[in-house]
Scaffold this active site. Structure first.
Site, short mmCIF file in Angstrom:
data_model
loop_
_atom_site.label_atom_id
_atom_site.label_comp_id
_atom_site.label_asym_id
_atom_site.label_seq_id
_atom_site.Cartn_x
_atom_site.Cartn_y
_atom_site.Cartn_z
CG MET A 29 6.86 4.86 10.87
SD MET A 29 8.13 3.61 10.74
CE MET A 29 8.03 3.25 9.01
N GLY A 30 5.81 9.48 9.65
CA GLY A 30 6.10 10.76 9.01
C GLY A 30 6.19 10.67 7.50
CG HIS A 36 0.57 9.24 6.37
ND1 HIS A 36 1.50 9.57 5.42
CD2 HIS A 36 0.95 8.05 6.88
CE1 HIS A 36 2.43 8.62 5.37
NE2 HIS A 36 2.12 7.69 6.25
N GLY A 147 -4.38 2.18 8.19
CA GLY A 147 -4.68 2.14 6.76
C GLY A 147 -4.68 0.73 6.21
CE LYS A 149 1.00 1.40 0.25
NZ LYS A 149 1.96 1.26 1.29
P1 AMP Z 1 3.43 4.69 7.90
O1 AMP Z 1 3.83 6.09 8.21
O2 AMP Z 1 3.83 4.26 6.52
O3 AMP Z 1 3.81 3.72 8.98
O4 AMP Z 1 1.84 4.68 7.86
C1 AMP Z 1 1.07 5.17 8.91
C2 AMP Z 1 -0.36 4.78 8.68
O5 AMP Z 1 -0.83 5.33 7.45
C3 AMP Z 1 -0.56 3.25 8.56
O6 AMP Z 1 -1.74 2.89 9.25
C4 AMP Z 1 -0.68 3.04 7.08
O7 AMP Z 1 -1.41 1.89 6.73
C5 AMP Z 1 -1.43 4.31 6.68
N1 AMP Z 1 -1.27 4.57 5.24
C6 AMP Z 1 -0.12 4.67 4.53
N2 AMP Z 1 -0.38 4.88 3.23
C7 AMP Z 1 -1.72 4.90 3.10
C8 AMP Z 1 -2.61 5.07 1.99
N3 AMP Z 1 -2.17 5.25 0.76
N4 AMP Z 1 -3.94 5.04 2.24
C9 AMP Z 1 -4.42 4.85 3.51
N5 AMP Z 1 -3.63 4.69 4.59
C10 AMP Z 1 -2.31 4.71 4.39
#
Ligand code: AMP
Length: 285
Positions: A29-30, A36, A147, A149
Site C-alpha cells: 500500500m506504499g 517492503h 511479510g 510481520k
Molecule cells: P503493506 O504496505 O503494509 O500492506 O505491506 C505490504 C507487504 O509488506 C505485506 O506483505 C507486509 O507484511 C510486508 N511488510 C510490512 N512491514 C514489514 C516488515 N517490517 N518486515 C517485513 N515485511 C513487512
C-alpha cells in the site's frame, strides 16, 4: 523501472518482454520502508521479473478515517524501488481494481477471520483477500511475497489461495520481519510516532521475547492466559495506552491457552496502541 496505471499496458509489458520467465509479485500500500524493500529484493533475486504494486485498498479499512490518513509517498516510493532495481510498478486507481461491474467475493475463511486482527477490524480480511485475489488474477505471478510481520494476514491469504485453487499456480513466500536496531518492526505507521513514542514502542518486541523465553525454559505446563495477562500489563507499564491482545496461536492459527510441550510450534501475537498509533508484532517459537 516501468510504471503502469492501466491493466492492458501492464500486461503488454509482462507478456511482451518476459514470456516463459518467472514473475515475482510484491503487493503493497506504499509508504515504502526497508521491510517492503526486503520483499522486493528477495523477489528480484529469485525471479526474472519483479512486479511491485502500490494500491491503498479502501475496502480493507474498517474506518474511513484510517484510509484518509494512510500515508501516500509515491514519488519517494518510486525512487526507492528504482534504486534496488525493481522492474515494474503497478499503481492502479480504485476504478481499475474495482470497476463498476466488478462483484466482490466473499471467502469462507472460517474462524481466523474473526479473531485477533479480525475481531478488531471487522471486514478487514475479506478486503485483503479481494484485493490480493484481483491483483493475482491480473498479474499472474509465479511467486507471491508477503511479510511475516502480518502473520495472520499471511495465514488468511494462504487460505484464500487454497479456496480459489490459486495455490496450484502461485507459490507463497513468507519473509522475515525487518526491524530497526532496537528491534521495533518497521511499519508505515511508525512515521506517526514521536522520538519518545518510537523508543517506548520497542517494549513490544522485548515483551514478546520475554514471553517466548518463559515458554522455552518452562519445566512444566505454562498457563498462556496468565502469561498473556502479565505481558499485557507490562506493555501498559512501558507507556502503551492500550493493548488489544497478547495471544498465542498454533500452526493452524487456533488460539491456545496452555502449553505443556515446549517443542510445539507456536506464534505469539500482539497489537497495542501508543500515541494513537496501533502497532502489531509477533514472534515464532
Ligand atoms: P503493506 O504496505 O503494509 O500492506 O505491506 C505490504 C507487504 O509488506 C505485506 O506483505 C507486509 O507484511 C510486508 N511488510 C510490512 N512491514 C514489514 C516488515 N517490517 N518486515 C517485513 N515485511 C513487512
Amino acid at each position: 523501472m516501468k510504471i503502469f496505471k492501466e491493466i492492458d499496458l501492464l500486461l503488454a509489458y509482462i507478456n511482451g518482454h518476459n514470456q516463459n520467465k518467472s514473475i515475482g509479485f510484491v503487493p503493497t500500500m506504499g509508504a515504502l520502508h526497508e521491510g517492503h524493500l526486503a520483499l522486493v529484493e528477495k523477489s528480484i533475486q529469485e525471479n526474472d521479473l519483479t512486479v511491485c504494486s502500490i494500491f491503498v485498498n479502501k475496502i480493507q479499512f474498517t474506518f474511513e478515517e484510517d484510509f484518509a490518513k494512510y500515508p501516500r509517498t509515491l514519488e519517494e516510493d518510486i525512487k526507492l524501488l528504482e534504486n534496488i532495481g525493481c522492474n515494474c510498478l503497478f499503481v492502479p486507481d480504485q476504478q481499475t481494481i474495482y470497476p463498476e461491474e466488478y462483484a466482490l467475493k466473499a471467502y469462507n475463511l472460517g474462524e481466523i477471520e474473526h479473531v485477533l486482527e479480525g475481531l478488531y477490524r471487522p471486514g478487514h480480511f475479506q478486503g485483503v483477500c479481494n484485493v490480493v485475489n484481483r491483483l493475482l488474477d491480473i498479474i499472474q505471478p509465479h511467486q507471491l511475497y508477503l511479510g511475516l510481520k502480518d502473520y495472520q494476514q499471511c495465514k488468511v491469504i494462504e487460505k484464500m489461495t487454497h479456496l480459489t485453487s490459486i495455490d496450484k499456480r502461485v507459490e507463497l513466500k513468507f519473509c522475515e520481519t525487518i526491524r530497526n536496531h532496537e528491534g521495533l518492526a518497521l511499519s508505515s505507521r511508525n512515521k506517526r510516532l514521536s522520538m519518545n513514542g518510537l523508543n517506548k514502542a520497542t517494549a513490544l518486541i522485548k515483551i514478546l521475547n520475554q514471553a517466548k523465553e518463559r515458554i522455552i525454559t518452562a519445566e512444566k505446563e505454562v498457563d498462556l492466559t496468565l502469561l498473556g495477562q502479565e505481558s499485557t500489563q507490562e506493555i501498559l507499564e512501558n507507556g502503551f495506552d492500550s493493548v488489544d491482545y497478547f495471544a498465542f496461536a498454533n500452526e493452524n492459527f487456533e488460539l491456545i491457552h496452555s502449553i505443556s510441550n515446549n517443542n510445539q510450534p507456536l506464534t505469539i501475537l500482539t497489537a497495542a496502541t501508543i500515541e494513537g498509533v496501533r502497532l502489531i508484532d509477533n514472534i515464532k517459537i
